[in-house]
Design a protein around this motif. Structure first.
Motif, mmCIF file in Angstrom:
data_model
loop_
_atom_site.group_PDB
_atom_site.id
_atom_site.type_symbol
_atom_site.label_atom_id
_atom_site.label_comp_id
_atom_site.label_asym_id
_atom_site.label_seq_id
_atom_site.Cartn_x
_atom_site.Cartn_y
_atom_site.Cartn_z
ATOM 1 N N THR A 1 0.889 -1.152 0.036
ATOM 2 C CA THR A 1 0.103 0.013 -0.173
ATOM 3 C C THR A 1 0.824 1.347 -0.035
ATOM 4 N N ALA A 2 2.129 1.332 0.792
ATOM 5 C CA ALA A 2 2.920 2.309 0.931
ATOM 6 C C ALA A 2 3.521 2.481 -0.487
ATOM 7 N N LEU B 1 -2.634 8.911 3.677
ATOM 8 C CA LEU B 1 -3.564 8.288 2.738
ATOM 9 C C LEU B 1 -3.238 6.730 2.925
ATOM 10 N N VAL B 2 -2.013 6.432 3.311
ATOM 11 C CA VAL B 2 -1.589 5.011 3.321
ATOM 12 C C VAL B 2 -2.531 4.537 4.944
ATOM 13 N N CYS C 1 -10.676 10.842 -0.814
ATOM 14 C CA CYS C 1 -10.869 9.656 0.067
ATOM 15 C C CYS C 1 -12.315 9.200 -0.332
ATOM 16 N N TYR C 2 -12.562 8.202 -1.078
ATOM 17 C CA TYR C 2 -14.043 7.826 -1.548
ATOM 18 C C TYR C 2 -14.356 6.551 -0.643
ATOM 19 N N SER C 3 -15.367 6.429 0.022
ATOM 20 C CA SER C 3 -15.747 5.189 0.634
ATOM 21 C C SER C 3 -17.307 5.034 0.549
ATOM 22 N N SER D 1 -10.441 14.701 2.207
ATOM 23 C CA SER D 1 -9.829 15.489 1.307
ATOM 24 C C SER D 1 -8.387 16.011 1.787
ATOM 25 N N PHE D 2 -7.676 16.312 0.762
ATOM 26 C CA PHE D 2 -6.426 16.633 1.020
ATOM 27 C C PHE D 2 -6.005 17.737 -0.180
ATOM 28 N N ALA D 3 -5.815 18.945 0.171
ATOM 29 C CA ALA D 3 -5.437 19.970 -1.002
ATOM 30 C C ALA D 3 -3.841 19.731 -1.145
#
Length: 144
Positions: A9-10, A35-36, A59-61, A68-70
């Motif tokens: 994943t990383a 994110l990881v 991030c969608y679930s 969210s990250f800008a």
């Protein structure tokens, strides 16, 4: 969590951020870690994923944005999808207008994979050396 899951994943997230053309630095490291962790959370569903569009990673679930990250320093123009295992460019218009994931493939993203250029160069060198050895053997056999 198994160590190989963390490692895979990383690596995938690193490739994802490289595909965004996001330079290394403290801001990138913070986003990468978040994110990881999000992708490895036990509460994640199999179809959870990340989407990069318009300098934002979401991030969608379950079809909804949970985080969210800008990433204002990202230089990628394409929309990119990523889960814990793989990444792909997607049709940005179809996603933005209709919420549809239309996968376009990994073309152009391969250069985002760390170590790939060096690995390709090593393979070319090995092939070149192998060809030289074959030529030398052929020359020796013809002269002998």
């Amino acid at each position: 969590m198994k160590p190989q899951d963390l490692q895979r994943t990383a690596y995938t997230v690193e490739c994802f951020l490289n595909a965004l053309r996001l330079e290394d630095g403290n801001d990138r490291t913070e986003v990468e870690e978040a994110l990881v962790r999000w992708l490895l959370d036990d509460a994640r569903r199999k179809d959870d994923h990340l989407i990069y569009q318009d300098q934002t990673v979401s991030c969608y679930s379950g079809g909804h944005v949970t985080q969210s990250f800008a990433v204002p320093l990202a230089r990628q123009k394409q929309t990119i999808w990523c889960n814990a295992d793989k990444l792909s460019t997607i049709d940005g218009s179809a996603f933005k207008d209709q919420g549809k994931l239309v996968m376009l493939g990994t073309g152009g993203l391969i250069l985002g994979m760390p170590g790939l250029v060096a690995a390709q160069q090593d393979a070319k060198d090995k092939k070149r050396n192998s060809n030289n050895n074959n030529n030398n053997n052929n020359n020796n056999n013809n002269n002998g």
